[in-house]
Design a protein around this motif. Sequence first.
Motif, PDB file in Angstrom:
ATOM      1  N   ARG A  42       2.141   1.557  -3.402  1.00 21.73           N
ATOM      2  CA  ARG A  42       1.080   2.234  -4.519  1.00 21.73           C
ATOM      3  C   ARG A  42       0.973   3.432  -4.663  1.00 21.73           C
ATOM      4  O   ARG A  42       0.668   4.115  -5.565  1.00 21.73           O
ATOM      5  CB  ARG A  42      -0.105   1.237  -4.282  1.00 21.73           C
ATOM      6  CG  ARG A  42      -1.228   1.676  -4.973  1.00 21.73           C
ATOM      7  CD  ARG A  42      -2.545   0.905  -4.894  1.00 21.73           C
ATOM      8  NE  ARG A  42      -2.338  -0.339  -5.578  1.00 21.73           N
ATOM      9  CZ  ARG A  42      -3.525  -1.243  -5.729  1.00 21.73           C
ATOM     10  NH1 ARG A  42      -4.314  -1.138  -4.999  1.00 21.73           N
ATOM     11  NH2 ARG A  42      -3.142  -2.551  -6.264  1.00 21.73           N
ATOM     12  N   TRP A  43       0.667   4.012  -3.109  1.00 20.70           N
ATOM     13  CA  TRP A  43       0.308   5.478  -3.217  1.00 20.70           C
ATOM     14  C   TRP A  43       1.428   6.417  -2.867  1.00 20.70           C
ATOM     15  O   TRP A  43       1.070   7.603  -2.767  1.00 20.70           O
ATOM     16  CB  TRP A  43      -0.723   5.658  -2.078  1.00 20.70           C
ATOM     17  CG  TRP A  43      -2.015   4.633  -2.060  1.00 20.70           C
ATOM     18  CD1 TRP A  43      -2.100   3.499  -1.566  1.00 20.70           C
ATOM     19  CD2 TRP A  43      -2.956   4.769  -2.970  1.00 20.70           C
ATOM     20  NE1 TRP A  43      -3.315   2.902  -1.906  1.00 20.70           N
ATOM     21  CE2 TRP A  43      -3.785   3.792  -2.786  1.00 20.70           C
ATOM     22  CE3 TRP A  43      -3.268   5.931  -4.174  1.00 20.70           C
ATOM     23  CZ2 TRP A  43      -5.104   3.513  -3.683  1.00 20.70           C
ATOM     24  CZ3 TRP A  43      -4.517   5.726  -4.732  1.00 20.70           C
ATOM     25  CH2 TRP A  43      -5.333   4.659  -4.375  1.00 20.70           C
ATOM     26  N   SER A  98      -4.559   5.066  -8.236  1.00 23.53           N
ATOM     27  CA  SER A  98      -2.962   5.321  -7.762  1.00 23.53           C
ATOM     28  C   SER A  98      -2.293   5.943  -8.944  1.00 23.53           C
ATOM     29  O   SER A  98      -1.208   6.555  -8.807  1.00 23.53           O
ATOM     30  CB  SER A  98      -2.488   4.220  -7.330  1.00 23.53           C
ATOM     31  OG  SER A  98      -2.381   3.110  -8.344  1.00 23.53           O
ATOM     32  N   THR A 144       0.754  -1.305  -0.024  1.00 27.96           N
ATOM     33  CA  THR A 144       0.045  -0.074  -0.028  1.00 27.96           C
ATOM     34  C   THR A 144       0.839   1.146  -0.064  1.00 27.96           C
ATOM     35  O   THR A 144       0.574   2.067  -0.809  1.00 27.96           O
ATOM     36  CB  THR A 144      -0.898   0.090   1.191  1.00 27.96           C
ATOM     37  OG1 THR A 144      -1.794  -1.128   1.179  1.00 27.96           O
ATOM     38  CG2 THR A 144      -1.727   1.159   1.510  1.00 27.96           C
TER      39      THR A 144
END
Length: 385
Positions: A73-74, A120, A70
């Motif tokens: 990804r961001w 994203s 996570t």
Amino acid sequence: MRELRKRADLTQRELATAARVSFRTVENLEQGRGGTPRLETLRKLAAPLRTTTSHLQGDHAEAGNPDADTVERWANVRAALLGPPPVLGPDDVPPTVAGVQTLVRDMTPLFSGDQFAELSTVLPPLLREAELLGAEGRSVRVRLLQLAGWLMVQTRQFEAAEVALSRALDGSADRLEGAATVTTQCWLLLRQGRLSAARELAARWADELEPRMSRATPDELSAWGWALLRLSAASVRDERPGDADDALRLAHAAAVALGREHAPGGDFLRAFGPTTVALKRAENASVVQRPDEVLRLSALVPMGGRRPTSNNWNRHLLDVANAEVELRNYGRAVEKLTEIRNNSPEWLPNQRFARDILGKVVRKRRRLTPEIRELADAVRLPADM
């Protein structure tokens, strides 16, 4: 905690029994062992200790702690929100308000549909373009920051969420636009476990937004109703059941006045009405561990008209799954988790509650079915659970 237990005239074992936690949990907490306790554990202890959850918790907010995938990804979204303001190069074509408005409108279904992988990629450049619009792009920039802040809360990236939502609130033109941001700010505080702050923010805005019922517009009722729902959610988690019931009663009155689900300007984040209130009523019952009441209320949820947002509906399915686990209906709980995975596969991995529910199922089963193993991978359940 030891002093509160003594004042309540309870032994450690009596406190553990009253709170429905293990004796070792009480012992470890009083001796400062075992790390930071979960918010749910503190809520269970608050009632027999005659105090509030936030008093037991002190000033310690829960960190986001997203997993490594996570975080990676961001990264570009966080950079766009937390980094320095963008600057146009000599050969860059400046964005237009109309162009960014169109892109935000076209992207909104990605937010409401939990399409996190695509977001994203497309969100970072759009955030930069919105910043380059200047004063004339205020409205579309606020809207995009509201969506980005909501997304960061959803994925437990709390620092980026705080920045996005603060900037959105600062840019709001009126109290209804500000209320749309505050609703998500309260949710952020709830996810962090900052119950007192969430309760105070929601109460202040509920007071400011309270309309004259005979003249209230649907948008005003929706904004007031959401402030009340956040107030109820914070209160029930802070072991203030009377305050929670009062706020929920007023939210119900706002929903009755509306008579239907209403989304101001088509904004899925602000959709409010009888169905939303019914879902939150069941959520409160789940928080105070009344599984029979959760299932009873779930059967009464009105599903006519506008469908509740994905976020609210999926949360309700988690409440139902948890109730089924508490009543030892493990197969039904797995069915509900599977329904969420099928409908919102990118939403489910971000829900710690889903891991807790499935962890209970796994501990009660001698052998795991292929379906349960797939769910364990989907919610990222630790292998040693």
